[in-house]
Design an enzyme around this catalytic site. Sequence first.
Site, short mmCIF file in Angstrom:
data_model
loop_
_atom_site.label_atom_id
_atom_site.label_comp_id
_atom_site.label_asym_id
_atom_site.label_seq_id
_atom_site.Cartn_x
_atom_site.Cartn_y
_atom_site.Cartn_z
N ASP A 408 -46.65 -13.91 -1.08
CA ASP A 408 -45.89 -15.15 -2.35
C ASP A 408 -45.25 -16.26 -1.85
O ASP A 408 -44.74 -16.53 -2.90
CB ASP A 408 -45.15 -13.78 -3.36
CG ASP A 408 -44.92 -14.90 -4.84
OD1 ASP A 408 -45.60 -15.58 -4.79
OD2 ASP A 408 -43.72 -14.33 -5.30
N GLU A 413 -37.69 -24.96 -0.51
CA GLU A 413 -36.87 -26.10 -1.71
C GLU A 413 -35.96 -26.67 -0.21
O GLU A 413 -35.88 -25.87 1.23
CB GLU A 413 -35.98 -25.83 -2.57
CG GLU A 413 -36.46 -25.00 -3.72
CD GLU A 413 -35.54 -24.12 -4.03
OE1 GLU A 413 -34.06 -24.47 -4.09
OE2 GLU A 413 -35.97 -23.23 -5.06
N ASP A 428 -36.27 -15.96 -1.58
CA ASP A 428 -37.35 -15.02 -2.18
C ASP A 428 -38.11 -14.15 -1.35
O ASP A 428 -39.66 -14.48 -1.07
CB ASP A 428 -38.02 -15.27 -3.32
CG ASP A 428 -38.76 -15.14 -4.61
OD1 ASP A 428 -38.44 -13.78 -4.40
OD2 ASP A 428 -39.24 -15.15 -5.49
#
EC number: 2.7.11.1
Length: 528
Positions: A408, A413, A428
């Site tokens: 995923d 960033e 994440d």
Amino acid sequence: MAVLRTMKLKERLVISLGATLVLLTLLLIVDVQMDFGVANRHLLQQQHQKIRLGNDYDGGTGGGGMLHEFKRKFLQKSNASGSKEASTQAGASQSGGATSGQDAAAGASGGAAGPGTSRSTSTRKPTPHDRYADLQKHLLSDEYSHVIVDNAPDVSRDNPTLAEMLHRKASANASNLERFQLRITKKELYGEQDTLVDAVLRDMIKLPIQHVVQKEGGTQLKLIIEYPNDIKALMKPMRFPREQQTLPNHFYFTDYERHNAEIAAFHLDRILGFRRAMPVAGRTLNITTEIYQLAEENLLKTFFVSPSLNLCFHGKCSYYCDTSHAICGNPDMLEGSFAAFLPNFESGNRKLWRHPWRRSYHKRKKAQWETDANYCALVRDIPPYDDGRRLYDLMDMAVFDFLTGNMDRHHYETFKVYGNETFPLHLDHGRGFGRPFHDELSILAPVLQCCLIRKSTLVKLLDFHNGPKPLSQLMSESLSQDPVSPVLWQPHLEALDRRTGIILQSIRDCIKRNPPGDVDGSETDVSS
């Protein structure tokens, strides 16, 4: 019929040709919609490249190898369903890497197999441990510098902190988290010996909770936990026991998030020496006193008592936020992961980048990299991947995600203040560590297609593979310090060692396919 008889031969041919074209168009539409895989089979683009992916020759591995396995399962089935993922089934021993491309791709070198796999007695001698002496030799020379790149960030030079860049100083009563945030540098989130990491973890575990808010957005339930002195953490509550695996009929984009995956990913990132993931710790809460009594009204409306007399809630989100997918305590005790917040001061803003190897997030469609054998050549020509460290950072990220099994990775960033010459944050990881008996080779696509790895990363992987301590043992020792230990089910730890061997075999295959004399920037048809 009478009309056809009166028509001239030329008119009949035109009508017949038109009808044929209409029929072919309909067949093409049906093929695309039904996903038979005929239409795109011969439509792979042949674009320029800078490094050769190779043909079926594998330099002594019997025509197999990781690159061949990846190409066979992806590039030759460009219209196949997204549910048919490239995979290698578990079965590799945790100490020995595969000694051939077929063994690596199948993950079979004599270890434990997945549930329900039958075992048969074999008279074959066990495969000796492959120490990858050839890769160790290549590390000592620059002969294969086009594959093994010496691009490790030098943290001792040109490495300003956020405090220096933003001209900020820690406040008089600054928390450990604020001081940690101001010490973030251009090249890493924290130093190798930074004692503030343990202090931040300790605060998230021990400090009293003052307020609970549901995080807006996202596909699944997350809570913002507020502590004294403006300390914040992102909580992902526990849904399943450690041994529950990803449901076989779930796509990667509908998989449940696992709180323990966040904890394990932080420890793995630190062991790999990347230091690009914020500190994450486990903690067990009393839902009544530490969530219900401190939550805002919108979240309170979703609380209820289950038929088993357990206190539950579900919040509001895109997926799994309803009564049938509620978070429940036992009876009101709940485990969760707590991730430290990144800086939120104005000048510390982050830039969001679309990952070049992002998946399609569709049941049938495939992303371009899944059908284009020369996709890496396109990425290499696009800023910021055409210069500097960023492309090598994505290779590190692919290694990291492959070890965790996280499919995923759609965006990443960076800190704006540092421009393009800074590291991507590892954020994440909730969809990692879900399939311990399945190795998702497609996650390794950046490394396989670019045939590229950092020298420092390869050194780490060889150290894990050859000892004295394998990666599974290092992870087990590190995770044992967490309050919710054991964090990982044992098969997940064993999978780390198996996947380490698969990565090493992939680099070996790349070296065989890309000898020094072949790196000339010429175009090569790699889709055959």
